[in-house]
Design an enzyme around this catalytic site. Structure first.
Site, PDB file in Angstrom:
ATOM      1  N   LYS A  79      67.848   2.803 -36.692  1.00 55.36           N
ATOM      2  CA  LYS A  79      67.789   1.404 -36.264  1.00 55.36           C
ATOM      3  C   LYS A  79      67.611   1.379 -34.747  1.00 55.36           C
ATOM      4  O   LYS A  79      68.165   2.246 -34.042  1.00 55.36           O
ATOM      5  CB  LYS A  79      69.092   0.715 -36.684  1.00 55.36           C
ATOM      6  CG  LYS A  79      69.141  -0.779 -36.470  1.00 55.36           C
ATOM      7  CD  LYS A  79      70.419  -1.336 -37.104  1.00 55.36           C
ATOM      8  CE  LYS A  79      70.595  -2.821 -36.889  1.00 55.36           C
ATOM      9  NZ  LYS A  79      71.802  -3.349 -37.539  1.00 55.36           N
ATOM     10  N   SER A 154      71.004  -7.120 -40.560  1.00 53.35           N
ATOM     11  CA  SER A 154      70.019  -6.910 -39.531  1.00 53.35           C
ATOM     12  C   SER A 154      69.268  -5.577 -39.636  1.00 53.35           C
ATOM     13  O   SER A 154      68.221  -5.432 -39.008  1.00 53.35           O
ATOM     14  CB  SER A 154      70.686  -6.981 -38.155  1.00 53.35           C
ATOM     15  OG  SER A 154      71.692  -5.994 -38.033  1.00 53.35           O
ATOM     16  N   SER A 178      75.471  -5.708 -42.134  1.00 51.83           N
ATOM     17  CA  SER A 178      74.080  -5.413 -41.757  1.00 51.83           C
ATOM     18  C   SER A 178      73.506  -4.124 -42.341  1.00 51.83           C
ATOM     19  O   SER A 178      72.307  -3.882 -42.225  1.00 51.83           O
ATOM     20  CB  SER A 178      73.950  -5.359 -40.234  1.00 51.83           C
ATOM     21  OG  SER A 178      74.026  -6.663 -39.726  1.00 51.83           O
TER      22      SER A 178
END
Lengths: 490, 85
Positions: A79, A154, A178
């Protein structure tokens, strides 16, 4: 189904038996990214040269007949809020568009030291604030199961990449769901370990007391392998314990006959019918494996989401103060004095949701609101922690849906702001209490979209939830696993 | 009820320039959010005190005095006379 479903083990077998070289495997993944990324938007940066160099090192080791380390030669994506020395780490924000960290996050340092193959950085909601991966500065990410829908957020770029076989696994971060919510939307495994078990050093903080790095993978066994490799005590993170209870892999296949699975009624309220049907089918599977279902009443759990927004926004207000154009981030050209410089830099570079949350944080920390909201939220946090402690005296793990619904359409406009935040309602309590939770696929809805089931354990009881998740996966893999005809199918 | 004037004040503290239109929008959004957040007032939680995470006694490194970096960083350097002219 007892077929080997660990992608990491499959890749190691292929490398060791020389059916494929690591360089060939890496090239396959890079070609697949080249082919599908324009459609999916999973990656925002591809690190092909780095990946191929690492692959060469792995091939040399294989040639010498050396043993491979757990994550050696395995293609991974990170990420974009996980620091990578010399590689842009932008949090998908204009604010950090050109930020190149001068150091590695500990989790990436461990993977790099094992010759892990970093394919690139994955898209995310700006500063990990969001649940759809649509607030990224760079592009929107789509769900590989239905391109008109979001992959969740996310960590949406990570879930998309793993689901579409554009990476063997990914590392995401989970502040309120997330990792687990996008894993649920994309039909993969998403694991948030106990707060402090994997070092947060090098993770660009959203809310320091809630953030946790964790694996996203195609199987529970892979999640366990990754967790065991990364959960090491780290001097650079004072909140990091490492793995206090030893490796989890040896517990995966333990018999769960007699295991007590708690089912809190509060987690079943207001969830979509397809989702609740799948959850009740999963309960039947557990009963057939000998587990006992224990009904639970946890009324204070309902306060998790309101206090989550108080705590996240307060901590974000503080963490984001450094993004002022001087210490870090975008610098405006339009200013007449220093105050204007700060305000305009932040105004130009931060997205709407980030501003909204910073303003909320400012409000709850100001004047009397500090006592009324922030301090009260901390008290409620303790109460929720105690609620879980009590629950775990009656059961070994807790079962719920991961998200009350399946992946929603792109550009979905909620009626009000809270409706958008409600997707986190089942995942947030585990972050509030700092306890581990995993999302695994447990079925599909009427649109054939994946549904995720969440298993929650007590602090540092990762082995128990991975064991229960593994047994469920073994019993239902053929039925629940939806393969995607994209990327690298081994 | 949060007003757009309060939002303006918050934006000054948070160092984010916002327009009048934006302050109106953020005031609406925050009022929606507080309509939900205010459910924490339904119940009294006065007995509870937040003690930390995961039942841990202390997350922090041992609080012991170590050699200051400033002194050790001068080890091996030459002494230079910097007396004023």
């Amino acid at each position: 189904m007892s077929e080997n479903i660990s992608k990491i083990k499959q890749i190691h077998k292929l490398l060791k038996t020389k059916q494929i070289s690591c360089k060939e495997l890496t090239s396959k993944y890079l070609d697949a990214i080249d082919k599908y990324n324009n459609t999916l938007g999973a990656y925002i940066k591809v690190t092909d040269e780095l990946a191929l160099n690492a692959a060469e090192k792995v091939d040399e080791k294989v040639k010498k007949g050396s043993e491979l380390l757990p994550l050696e030669g395995i293609p991974v994506t990170l990420k974009d809020n996980i620091s990578t020395n010399g590689i842009e780490t932008t949090c998908c924000s204009k604010m950090l568009e050109n930020y190149i960290p001068p150091f590695d996050a500990t989790c990436w340092d461990i993977i790099k030291s094992q010759n892990g193959i970093l394919l690139g950085k994955a898209n995310m909601d700006e500063f990990a604030m969001g649940c759809s991966c649509e607030t990224s500065r760079f592009c929107k990410t789509s769900n590989p199961h239905d391109l008109s829908r979001v992959p969740g957020g996310s960590s949406g770029g990570c879930s998309c990449a793993v689901s579409a076989n554009l990476a063997a696994y990914a590392l995401g971060s989970d502040t309120g769901g997330s990792i687990r919510q996008p894993a649920s939307f994309c039909g993969i495994v998403g694991f948030k370990p106990t707060y402090g078990s994997i070092s947060r050093y090098g993770l660009l903080a959203l809310a320091s007391s809630l953030d946790q790095i964790g694996p996203m993978a195609t199987s529970v066994e892979d999640a366990s392998i990754i967790y065991d490799a990364l959960s090491i005590k780290d001097e650079k993170d004072s909140t990091c314990f490492g793995n206090v209870n030893g490796p989890t892999q040896i517990h995966l296949n333990k018999d769960i006959n007699g295991m007590k699975i708690g089912l809190p009624k509060q987690y079943l309220e207001g969830i979509n019918k397809d989702v609740s049907d799948s959850i009740f089918k999963a309960i039947k599977v557990y009963e057939s494996l000998g587990a006992k279902i224990v009904p639970l009443d946890m009324p204070d759990i309902k306060y998790s989401l309101p206090i989550y927004y108080i705590l996240v926004c307060s901590e974000a207000f503080s963490n984001f103060a450094r993004l002022d154009g001087i210490r870090y981030g975008h610098r405006t050209n339009s200013y007449t004095n220093l105050e204007e410089f700060f305000s305009n830099s932040r105004e130009e570079a931060l997205g709407e949701d980030v501003k909204r949350r910073i303003l909320l944080g400012t409000y709850v920390l100001s004047g009397k609101n500090y006592e009324h909201y922030y301090k009260k939220a901390l008290k409620i946090r303790e109460t929720i922690f105690e609620t879980f402690e009590k629950a775990f005296k009656e059961c070994d793990i807790i079962l719920s849906s991961t998200v009350p619904q399946t992946a929603f359409l792109h550009n979905f406009k909620p009626e009000d702001q809270m409706e958008a935040y409600m997707t986190d309602i089942c995942t947030v309590p585990a972050n509030i209490a700092g306890i581990p939770a995993i999302s695994i696929p447990c079925g599909t809805d009427s649109n054939n979209l994946p549904i995720g089931m969440q298993l929650i354990g007590n602090s540092f009881c990762e082995s128990k939830i991975l064991n229960a998740a593994y047994k469920f996966e073994q019993a239902t893999f053929a039925k629940n696993h939806k393969s995607i005809n994209m990327g690298v199918n081994l | 009820m949060i007003t757009k004037e309060e939002i303006k004040k918050m934006s000054t503290i948070a160092r984010i320039s916002i327009t009048d239109k934006e302050s109106e929008k953020f005031a609406d959004d925050l009022n929606d959010m507080f309509a939900f957040i205010n459910m924490i007032n339904e119940k009294n939680f006065d007995g509870a005190e937040f003690t930390g995470f995961c039942g841990s006694e202390s997350f922090f490194r041992q609080d012991k005095v170590i050699e200051p970096l400033r002194d050790s960083s001068f080890n091996g350097t030459k002494s230079i006379d910097i007396s004023l002219l």
